[in-house]
Design a protein around this motif. Structure first.
Motif, PDB file in Angstrom:
ATOM      1  N   ARG A   1       0.824  -1.212   0.000  1.00  0.00           N
ATOM      2  CA  ARG A   1       0.000   0.000   0.000  1.00  0.00           C
ATOM      3  C   ARG A   1       0.853   1.255   0.000  1.00  0.00           C
ATOM      4  NH1 ARG A   1      -5.658  -1.292   3.061  1.00  0.00           N
ATOM      5  NH2 ARG A   1      -6.115  -3.092   1.751  1.00  0.00           N
ATOM      6  N   LEU A   2       1.933   1.226   0.741  1.00  0.00           N
ATOM      7  CA  LEU A   2       2.834   2.378   0.763  1.00  0.00           C
ATOM      8  C   LEU A   2       3.419   2.616  -0.633  1.00  0.00           C
ATOM      9  CD1 LEU A   2       4.343   4.601   2.245  1.00  0.00           C
ATOM     10  CD2 LEU A   2       6.061   2.891   2.901  1.00  0.00           C
ATOM     11  N   ARG A   3       3.876   1.565  -1.276  1.00  0.00           N
ATOM     12  CA  ARG A   3       4.428   1.694  -2.627  1.00  0.00           C
ATOM     13  C   ARG A   3       3.367   2.229  -3.593  1.00  0.00           C
ATOM     14  NH1 ARG A   3       6.155  -3.206  -3.650  1.00  0.00           N
ATOM     15  NH2 ARG A   3       8.313  -2.755  -3.155  1.00  0.00           N
TER      16      ARG A   3
ATOM     17  N   VAL B   1      15.551   3.040   4.462  1.00  0.00           N
ATOM     18  CA  VAL B   1      14.493   2.675   5.408  1.00  0.00           C
ATOM     19  C   VAL B   1      13.155   2.595   4.680  1.00  0.00           C
ATOM     20  CG1 VAL B   1      13.156   3.498   7.395  1.00  0.00           C
ATOM     21  CG2 VAL B   1      15.651   3.505   7.486  1.00  0.00           C
ATOM     22  N   LEU B   2      12.876   3.596   3.849  1.00  0.00           N
ATOM     23  CA  LEU B   2      11.613   3.592   3.110  1.00  0.00           C
ATOM     24  C   LEU B   2      11.553   2.389   2.165  1.00  0.00           C
ATOM     25  CD1 LEU B   2       9.048   5.370   2.976  1.00  0.00           C
ATOM     26  CD2 LEU B   2       9.933   6.169   0.803  1.00  0.00           C
ATOM     27  N   SER B   3      12.660   2.090   1.522  1.00  0.00           N
ATOM     28  CA  SER B   3      12.719   0.918   0.646  1.00  0.00           C
ATOM     29  C   SER B   3      12.398  -0.354   1.430  1.00  0.00           C
ATOM     30  CB  SER B   3      14.099   0.809   0.010  1.00  0.00           C
ATOM     31  OG  SER B   3      14.195  -0.372  -0.746  1.00  0.00           O
TER      32      SER B   3
ATOM     33  N   TYR C   1      -5.924   1.855   6.988  1.00  0.00           N
ATOM     34  CA  TYR C   1      -5.735   1.556   5.570  1.00  0.00           C
ATOM     35  C   TYR C   1      -4.305   1.075   5.305  1.00  0.00           C
ATOM     36  CZ  TYR C   1      -5.082   2.004   0.596  1.00  0.00           C
ATOM     37  OH  TYR C   1      -4.760   1.732  -0.708  1.00  0.00           O
ATOM     38  N   LEU C   2      -3.319   1.835   5.780  1.00  0.00           N
ATOM     39  CA  LEU C   2      -1.925   1.449   5.534  1.00  0.00           C
ATOM     40  C   LEU C   2      -1.598   0.088   6.142  1.00  0.00           C
ATOM     41  CD1 LEU C   2       0.451   4.532   5.858  1.00  0.00           C
ATOM     42  CD2 LEU C   2       0.134   3.021   3.905  1.00  0.00           C
ATOM     43  N   LEU C   3      -2.197  -0.221   7.269  1.00  0.00           N
ATOM     44  CA  LEU C   3      -1.917  -1.486   7.950  1.00  0.00           C
ATOM     45  C   LEU C   3      -2.740  -2.659   7.413  1.00  0.00           C
ATOM     46  CD1 LEU C   3      -1.646  -0.140  11.598  1.00  0.00           C
ATOM     47  CD2 LEU C   3       0.234  -0.751  10.045  1.00  0.00           C
ATOM     48  N   GLY C   4      -3.613  -2.378   6.440  1.00  0.00           N
ATOM     49  CA  GLY C   4      -4.398  -3.445   5.829  1.00  0.00           C
ATOM     50  C   GLY C   4      -5.631  -3.852   6.601  1.00  0.00           C
TER      51      GLY C   4
ATOM     52  N   ASN D   1       2.391   7.675  11.597  1.00  0.00           N
ATOM     53  CA  ASN D   1       1.575   8.890  11.603  1.00  0.00           C
ATOM     54  C   ASN D   1       2.006   9.856  10.517  1.00  0.00           C
ATOM     55  OD1 ASN D   1      -0.363   8.472  13.613  1.00  0.00           O
ATOM     56  ND2 ASN D   1       1.104   8.950  15.215  1.00  0.00           N
ATOM     57  N   LYS D   2       3.313  10.026  10.328  1.00  0.00           N
ATOM     58  CA  LYS D   2       3.811  10.932   9.281  1.00  0.00           C
ATOM     59  C   LYS D   2       3.370  10.455   7.902  1.00  0.00           C
ATOM     60  CE  LYS D   2       7.973  12.332  11.782  1.00  0.00           C
ATOM     61  NZ  LYS D   2       9.449  12.226  11.800  1.00  0.00           N
ATOM     62  N   LEU D   3       3.448   9.156   7.663  1.00  0.00           N
ATOM     63  CA  LEU D   3       3.032   8.619   6.373  1.00  0.00           C
ATOM     64  C   LEU D   3       1.531   8.811   6.151  1.00  0.00           C
ATOM     65  CD1 LEU D   3       5.183   5.365   6.391  1.00  0.00           C
ATOM     66  CD2 LEU D   3       5.367   7.240   4.726  1.00  0.00           C
ATOM     67  N   CYS D   4       0.748   8.562   7.186  1.00  0.00           N
ATOM     68  CA  CYS D   4      -0.702   8.750   7.082  1.00  0.00           C
ATOM     69  C   CYS D   4      -1.029  10.212   6.782  1.00  0.00           C
ATOM     70  CB  CYS D   4      -1.396   8.307   8.366  1.00  0.00           C
ATOM     71  SG  CYS D   4      -1.367   6.528   8.625  1.00  0.00           S
ATOM     72  N   ASP D   5      -0.385  11.113   7.490  1.00  0.00           N
ATOM     73  CA  ASP D   5      -0.622  12.540   7.261  1.00  0.00           C
ATOM     74  C   ASP D   5      -0.192  12.951   5.864  1.00  0.00           C
ATOM     75  OD1 ASP D   5      -1.646  12.840   9.806  1.00  0.00           O
ATOM     76  OD2 ASP D   5       0.190  13.714  10.637  1.00  0.00           O
ATOM     77  N   TYR D   6       0.959  12.472   5.440  1.00  0.00           N
ATOM     78  CA  TYR D   6       1.480  12.865   4.131  1.00  0.00           C
ATOM     79  C   TYR D   6       0.551  12.418   3.008  1.00  0.00           C
ATOM     80  CZ  TYR D   6       4.512  13.816   0.254  1.00  0.00           C
ATOM     81  OH  TYR D   6       5.014  14.308  -0.928  1.00  0.00           O
ATOM     82  N   PHE D   7       0.078  11.172   3.079  1.00  0.00           N
ATOM     83  CA  PHE D   7      -0.764  10.641   2.017  1.00  0.00           C
ATOM     84  C   PHE D   7      -2.259  10.824   2.286  1.00  0.00           C
ATOM     85  CE2 PHE D   7       3.130   8.097   1.239  1.00  0.00           C
ATOM     86  CZ  PHE D   7       3.331   8.465  -0.075  1.00  0.00           C
ATOM     87  N   ASN D   8      -2.577  11.418   3.427  1.00  0.00           N
ATOM     88  CA  ASN D   8      -3.970  11.665   3.795  1.00  0.00           C
ATOM     89  C   ASN D   8      -4.786  10.367   3.794  1.00  0.00           C
ATOM     90  OD1 ASN D   8      -6.158  13.249   4.612  1.00  0.00           O
ATOM     91  ND2 ASN D   8      -6.822  13.579   2.511  1.00  0.00           N
ATOM     92  N   VAL D   9      -4.260   9.364   4.464  1.00  0.00           N
ATOM     93  CA  VAL D   9      -4.947   8.086   4.608  1.00  0.00           C
ATOM     94  C   VAL D   9      -4.940   7.702   6.088  1.00  0.00           C
ATOM     95  CG1 VAL D   9      -4.355   7.261   2.290  1.00  0.00           C
ATOM     96  CG2 VAL D   9      -2.846   6.708   4.210  1.00  0.00           C
TER      97      VAL D   9
END
Length: 123
Positions: A8-10, A33-35, A62-65, A50-58
């Protein structure tokens, strides 16, 4: 490991038309690390999640499936206008969604500034 997380991140990153290095800079981590997140070799800590969720507005769910709905609004009662706006936004590539979101945030900040200082008549 959470196998959906990396996929999902990719997907979010690719939809936004961004490189791993660009996202890594935004969330203050290394490209490696991101890779590793995308390859499901490593899991983020809560702060990074949290930073990833905020950045992608999700949502984190969702990110955790845990859900297939990336946004909280899917569970909210919205006006027809708000629903149409969201449908239009979702039809755009992620990069444009992010641009529109940031532009909207700036407009809200400007509106709040004007309201606070009452220098301009609001309509």
């Amino acid at each position: 490991m959470l196998k959906d997380f990396g996929n999902r991140l990719r997907k979010l990153r690719e939809e936004a038309g961004l490189t791993q290095a660009q996202i890594a800079r935004e969330i203050n981590c290394s490209h490696k690390v991101l890779s590793n997140y995308e390859l499901n070799k490593r899991e983020p800590d809560f702060s990074t999640l949290n930073k990833l969720c905020d950045y992608f507005n999700v949502t984190a769910d969702y990110l955790l499936g845990r859900t297939d709905h990336p946004h909280h609004y899917k569970e909210m009662a919205l006006s027809e206008e708000a629903q149409e706006l969201l449908r239009l936004m979702e039809s755009l590539p992620k990069k444009y969604q992010i641009d529109i979101l940031r532009y909207s945030q700036l407009n809200v900040m400007a509106f709040e500034y004007i309201k606070k200082n009452k220098h301009h008549k609001l309509s």
